[in-house]
Design an enzyme around this catalytic site. Sequence first.
Site, PDB file in Angstrom:
ATOM      1  N   GLY A 198       0.834  -1.204   0.000  1.00  0.00           N
ATOM      2  CA  GLY A 198       0.000   0.000   0.000  1.00  0.00           C
ATOM      3  C   GLY A 198       0.863   1.246   0.000  1.00  0.00           C
ATOM      4  O   GLY A 198       2.046   1.194  -0.364  1.00  0.00           O
ATOM      5  N   ASN A 199       0.279   2.348   0.442  1.00  0.00           N
ATOM      6  CA  ASN A 199       1.029   3.615   0.360  1.00  0.00           C
ATOM      7  C   ASN A 199       2.032   3.761   1.507  1.00  0.00           C
ATOM      8  O   ASN A 199       1.930   3.092   2.543  1.00  0.00           O
ATOM      9  CB  ASN A 199       0.043   4.793   0.310  1.00  0.00           C
ATOM     10  CG  ASN A 199      -0.708   4.972   1.609  1.00  0.00           C
ATOM     11  OD1 ASN A 199      -0.153   5.422   2.605  1.00  0.00           O
ATOM     12  ND2 ASN A 199      -1.983   4.588   1.614  1.00  0.00           N
ATOM     13  N   ALA A 201       2.589   6.221   3.615  1.00  0.00           N
ATOM     14  CA  ALA A 201       2.155   6.799   4.898  1.00  0.00           C
ATOM     15  C   ALA A 201       1.693   5.669   5.824  1.00  0.00           C
ATOM     16  O   ALA A 201       2.085   5.613   6.999  1.00  0.00           O
ATOM     17  CB  ALA A 201       1.031   7.803   4.663  1.00  0.00           C
ATOM     18  N   VAL A 202       0.901   4.751   5.296  1.00  0.00           N
ATOM     19  CA  VAL A 202       0.468   3.605   6.115  1.00  0.00           C
ATOM     20  C   VAL A 202       1.650   2.657   6.336  1.00  0.00           C
ATOM     21  O   VAL A 202       1.766   2.022   7.395  1.00  0.00           O
ATOM     22  CB  VAL A 202      -0.759   2.891   5.485  1.00  0.00           C
ATOM     23  CG1 VAL A 202      -1.142   1.653   6.280  1.00  0.00           C
ATOM     24  CG2 VAL A 202      -1.952   3.845   5.409  1.00  0.00           C
ATOM     25  N   GLY A 203       2.555   2.626   5.363  1.00  0.00           N
ATOM     26  CA  GLY A 203       3.779   1.821   5.526  1.00  0.00           C
ATOM     27  C   GLY A 203       4.515   2.213   6.809  1.00  0.00           C
ATOM     28  O   GLY A 203       5.024   1.354   7.543  1.00  0.00           O
ATOM     29  N   GLU A 220       5.738  -3.283   0.602  1.00  0.00           N
ATOM     30  CA  GLU A 220       5.616  -3.103  -0.848  1.00  0.00           C
ATOM     31  C   GLU A 220       4.889  -1.783  -1.057  1.00  0.00           C
ATOM     32  O   GLU A 220       3.663  -1.722  -0.976  1.00  0.00           O
ATOM     33  CB  GLU A 220       4.837  -4.279  -1.455  1.00  0.00           C
ATOM     34  CG  GLU A 220       5.571  -5.615  -1.382  1.00  0.00           C
ATOM     35  CD  GLU A 220       6.743  -5.693  -2.350  1.00  0.00           C
ATOM     36  OE1 GLU A 220       6.756  -4.953  -3.355  1.00  0.00           O
ATOM     37  OE2 GLU A 220       7.662  -6.494  -2.095  1.00  0.00           O
ATOM     38  N   CYS A 254       1.003   0.097  -9.112  1.00  0.00           N
ATOM     39  CA  CYS A 254       2.114   0.663  -8.321  1.00  0.00           C
ATOM     40  C   CYS A 254       3.319   0.985  -9.186  1.00  0.00           C
ATOM     41  O   CYS A 254       4.042   1.934  -8.895  1.00  0.00           O
ATOM     42  CB  CYS A 254       2.506  -0.314  -7.221  1.00  0.00           C
ATOM     43  SG  CYS A 254       2.868  -1.960  -7.831  1.00  0.00           S
TER      44      CYS A 254
HETATM   45  P1  NAD Z   1      -5.380   0.684   0.454  1.00  0.00           P
HETATM   46  O1  NAD Z   1      -6.208   1.892   0.682  1.00  0.00           O
HETATM   47  O2  NAD Z   1      -6.037  -0.575   0.001  1.00  0.00           O
HETATM   48  O3  NAD Z   1      -4.540   0.433   1.776  1.00  0.00           O
HETATM   49  C1  NAD Z   1      -3.712  -0.700   1.902  1.00  0.00           C
HETATM   50  C2  NAD Z   1      -4.084  -1.428   3.175  1.00  0.00           C
HETATM   51  O4  NAD Z   1      -3.752  -0.614   4.289  1.00  0.00           O
HETATM   52  C3  NAD Z   1      -5.563  -1.758   3.283  1.00  0.00           C
HETATM   53  O5  NAD Z   1      -5.713  -3.104   3.651  1.00  0.00           O
HETATM   54  C4  NAD Z   1      -6.068  -0.799   4.342  1.00  0.00           C
HETATM   55  O6  NAD Z   1      -7.121  -1.321   5.107  1.00  0.00           O
HETATM   56  C5  NAD Z   1      -4.849  -0.571   5.215  1.00  0.00           C
HETATM   57  N1  NAD Z   1      -4.863   0.725   5.870  1.00  0.00           N
HETATM   58  C6  NAD Z   1      -5.285   1.895   5.349  1.00  0.00           C
HETATM   59  N2  NAD Z   1      -5.124   2.887   6.255  1.00  0.00           N
HETATM   60  C7  NAD Z   1      -4.590   2.326   7.360  1.00  0.00           C
HETATM   61  C8  NAD Z   1      -4.176   2.829   8.642  1.00  0.00           C
HETATM   62  N3  NAD Z   1      -4.288   4.111   8.954  1.00  0.00           N
HETATM   63  N4  NAD Z   1      -3.657   1.960   9.525  1.00  0.00           N
HETATM   64  C9  NAD Z   1      -3.525   0.663   9.213  1.00  0.00           C
HETATM   65  N5  NAD Z   1      -3.891   0.133   8.019  1.00  0.00           N
HETATM   66  C10 NAD Z   1      -4.419   0.944   7.114  1.00  0.00           C
HETATM   67  O7  NAD Z   1      -4.286   0.940  -0.635  1.00  0.00           O
HETATM   68  P2  NAD Z   1      -3.466   2.268  -0.953  1.00  0.00           P
HETATM   69  O8  NAD Z   1      -2.535   2.561   0.145  1.00  0.00           O
HETATM   70  O9  NAD Z   1      -4.359   3.330  -1.480  1.00  0.00           O
HETATM   71  O10 NAD Z   1      -2.667   1.668  -2.200  1.00  0.00           O
HETATM   72  C11 NAD Z   1      -2.105   2.470  -3.145  1.00  0.00           C
HETATM   73  C12 NAD Z   1      -0.628   2.646  -2.860  1.00  0.00           C
HETATM   74  O11 NAD Z   1      -0.027   1.377  -2.728  1.00  0.00           O
HETATM   75  C13 NAD Z   1       0.113   3.337  -3.964  1.00  0.00           C
HETATM   76  O12 NAD Z   1       1.112   4.145  -3.395  1.00  0.00           O
HETATM   77  C14 NAD Z   1       0.740   2.204  -4.727  1.00  0.00           C
HETATM   78  O13 NAD Z   1       1.883   2.572  -5.454  1.00  0.00           O
HETATM   79  C15 NAD Z   1       1.067   1.255  -3.617  1.00  0.00           C
HETATM   80  N6  NAD Z   1       1.103  -0.108  -4.105  1.00  0.00           N
HETATM   81  C16 NAD Z   1       2.275  -0.778  -4.051  1.00  0.00           C
HETATM   82  C17 NAD Z   1       2.356  -2.060  -4.551  1.00  0.00           C
HETATM   83  C18 NAD Z   1       3.631  -2.830  -4.537  1.00  0.00           C
HETATM   84  O14 NAD Z   1       3.581  -4.026  -4.806  1.00  0.00           O
HETATM   85  N7  NAD Z   1       4.764  -2.228  -4.233  1.00  0.00           N
HETATM   86  C19 NAD Z   1       1.221  -2.646  -5.098  1.00  0.00           C
HETATM   87  C20 NAD Z   1       0.038  -1.934  -5.107  1.00  0.00           C
HETATM   88  C21 NAD Z   1      -0.021  -0.673  -4.608  1.00  0.00           C
END
Ligand code: NAD
Length: 504
Positions: A198-199, A201-203, A220, A254
């Site tokens: 995911g993104n 910030a949550v990372g 990721e 991504c």
């Molecule tokens: P998303 O909104 O689905 O969030 C990812 C996960 O994080 C979800 O399961 C969500 O429930 C959880 N989450 C959200 N906020 C949270 C919080 N405050 N605390 C704990 N968990 C939380 O996905 P996204 O973040 O919008 O995804 C898009 C981003 O992910 C982009 O930056 C994209 O580049 C990146 N991405 C990376 C890969 C990769 O393989 N490297 C693949 C897909 C997407």
Amino acid sequence: MSGPLTYTSLDLIPTAVNDLRSVYNTGLTKSLDFRKQQLQRLADLCLENTDALIEALHKDLRKHKVESVIGEISPVVDECQFMIKNLNKLAKPEQTSKRFLMNATDKTLVRKEPKGVVLIIGAWNYPVNLLLLPFVGAIAAGNTVLLKPSEVSANTAALITELLPKYLSQDAYRVINGGVSETTVALEQRFDHIFYTGNGAVGKIVMTAAAKQLCSVTLELGGKSPTVIAPDADLDVTVHRLAWGKFYNNGQTCVAPDYVLIHKPLLKPFIEKLRAFLEKSYGNKPQASESYGRIVTDRHFDRLKAMIDRIDASKIAIGGQTDPSDRFIAPTIVTDISNDDANLMIEEIFGPILPVLVYDELQEAVDIINGRDYPLALYIFSKSEKTANWVLDRTQSGGCCVNDTLMHLQELSLPFGGVGPSGQGNYHGERSFSAFTHERTTMYKDASAEKVNEVKYPPYNENKYKVLSFMVYGLPGSVSRKVKTFMTVWMALWAVLFSKKSKL
Ligand code: NAD
């Protein structure tokens, strides 16, 4: 509850993790036969429910079945089959070539053990692939697993939640659903590894939670992935492969090309060829094309529409049309953009908008890339491998692909992951097995060779010093490593024989 998805009650989450730990401790998931059987069941789930998965992905993202099968479902089946075929080899303890002479006759192994109880948090843009592909690695490595699909792609999450217990062991693998509250509770539990997609910030939230329990992570993440079009690029090939990768899944990938750096004289023909190719791909009304996806939610649509609204109309070379009624954003190409453009050049675009920047010298393109966070992907279009390597040698990125886009992600024999702000750790194929595996150092010492060991025990003296100095490498001396090894092995064997004889 959100749409078709039922959120997991918060109090059930700690229970689920505790149950998974109890089951892990029974050793159930360590059996190679069990792992293979579960991998086969996961492949069966995908194969027997392909149509349902395609339908759910269409509801969430209006994904065409070509993109759903190629980008989501088939990689999971392929990865299951790869793991089943290679599991014995991957899980086999590895022998090392010993370096310390005192251990010359002993056995040294690296045991490939599961990490334990792992949490996999998926993202919405490839909701099957990004949840189940790491899951394959976690099963193969022998872990128990808590899966948390993205709530944003609710139809796919609901379907996976319904199907998984029908096919796989509920004792070893559980699914929870929800948003921030549910994921926060999950992150408070004790895990042995967290795999998050995911993104960034949550990372950081995930990494902070993991740090509290010193748990390892795979992150990721994303970022702005550049595409460099070199002066000698084949422009037709460039346009086809760039446009395909950018507008695949409506730009919500991504590793989608986030912005283009093109040699200035190529700009005009590039735009003309791009216009023609987009029309060929999606017709003159992309909104009517079955091959063109949609933005996942109104919230994500509004963010992208606001971006388009802020662009000066004269800079929109192609597209710019939007329709909130079906979250449609036309393939949009923006030119005359500078590197410090506050609208398009700060955050990851993650939608069908492509800013194009020009450069005079390739070094300028490299400087722009190096002035930013390390991207997840870097694309270079050039007929010359020398030119491509020149750019590669001067930049950093999670991965890169020369003369195409996205394909390095689809190739499961390659490790996939970011670097720095675009992520850490990697997976796919053998790396997926490693990501969920603890390499346990194991040494079996010969209990009978006590004569050899006496030399290391206090009280120390000059003779012991001389013998030990002979046994270690790295000290100045005239005897070569080969001779030292030969002599020490003989000494050790002699000591073993001697000590065995003296026991008789
Ligand atoms: P998303 O909104 O689905 O969030 C990812 C996960 O994080 C979800 O399961 C969500 O429930 C959880 N989450 C959200 N906020 C949270 C919080 N405050 N605390 C704990 N968990 C939380 O996905 P996204 O973040 O919008 O995804 C898009 C981003 O992910 C982009 O930056 C994209 O580049 C990146 N991405 C990376 C890969 C990769 O393989 N490297 C693949 C897909 C997407």
